[in-house]
Write an enzyme that holds these catalytic residues in place. Sequence first.
Site, mmCIF file in Angstrom:
data_model
loop_
_atom_site.group_PDB
_atom_site.id
_atom_site.type_symbol
_atom_site.label_atom_id
_atom_site.label_comp_id
_atom_site.label_asym_id
_atom_site.label_seq_id
_atom_site.Cartn_x
_atom_site.Cartn_y
_atom_site.Cartn_z
ATOM 1 C CE LYS A 37 35.914 42.418 49.365
ATOM 2 N NZ LYS A 37 35.697 43.560 50.086
ATOM 3 C CG ASP A 54 36.990 44.480 45.262
ATOM 4 O OD1 ASP A 54 37.466 44.763 44.191
ATOM 5 O OD2 ASP A 54 36.108 45.050 45.937
ATOM 6 C CD GLU A 116 38.599 45.516 50.610
ATOM 7 O OE1 GLU A 116 37.524 46.018 49.807
ATOM 8 O OE2 GLU A 116 39.156 44.597 49.984
ATOM 9 C CB ALA A 118 31.864 44.198 52.756
ATOM 10 C CG ASN A 176 40.365 56.486 46.940
ATOM 11 O OD1 ASN A 176 41.442 55.740 46.271
ATOM 12 N ND2 ASN A 176 39.295 55.886 46.444
ATOM 13 C CB CYS A 177 42.040 61.710 45.397
ATOM 14 S SG CYS A 177 42.650 62.146 47.047
#
EC number: 6.3.3.3
Length: 225
Positions: A37, A54, A116, A118, A176-177
């Site tokens: 990240k 994160d 990942e 940002a 994504n929920c």
Amino acid sequence: MLKLFITATDTDAGKTYAAQALAHAFVSKNKKVAVYKPISAGCERIHHDLVNEDALLLLAQSNCQQTITQVNPIAFEQPIAPHIAAAQLKQEINLTDIQEGYERITALETDIVICEGAGGWRLPLGQGKFLSEFVQASHQDVILVVNMKLGCLNHAVLTYQSIIADGLKCLGWIANCPEDMPYLTENISELTTLLPIPKLAVLPFDKDITKAAKRIDISLLTSLL
């Protein structure tokens, strides 16, 4: 080596959650997984170091004995746009530094690197640069996380088009929920039509990352190894 970059339709859209689930899914298949990240904002100062939550969550899912500094080399304390945080400190976010950090990760003995991003795809770094330029330079394949809420259809299509326009391959998307979205099923169905890439998972929020990992169809991705 499979090099995956996790982007999303906006900030706080579930990138870390999806990246954790992906890493867990690959590790459960006995793959060596490293995580990266490169940039974070919104960190806690621990023993004079800035530590991003994160990044810690990602590190917990990797199995390549990485350090938190390797995972997240550029960190800012304030939860604001990284290029603004850097400017306030009279610093610059350098694409070369991001690339060199990534090369140290890819030098590890690993099957998969999960990186990942940002914010969204066009995260500004300052000086007219974007994080997406790093993805281009490092030839990563992209997975798009769609935050299922009102407006996500437009955001998803525009993000996908931007990824393709940058000459990159988008391997699939993840819904994504985290909230109860009206007509969620209909919106997911519409995205399945609008996005010409596989739907890898529908992820309702679950604190048990093992359950989330089991929801991801990684067969398409493992076939690339």
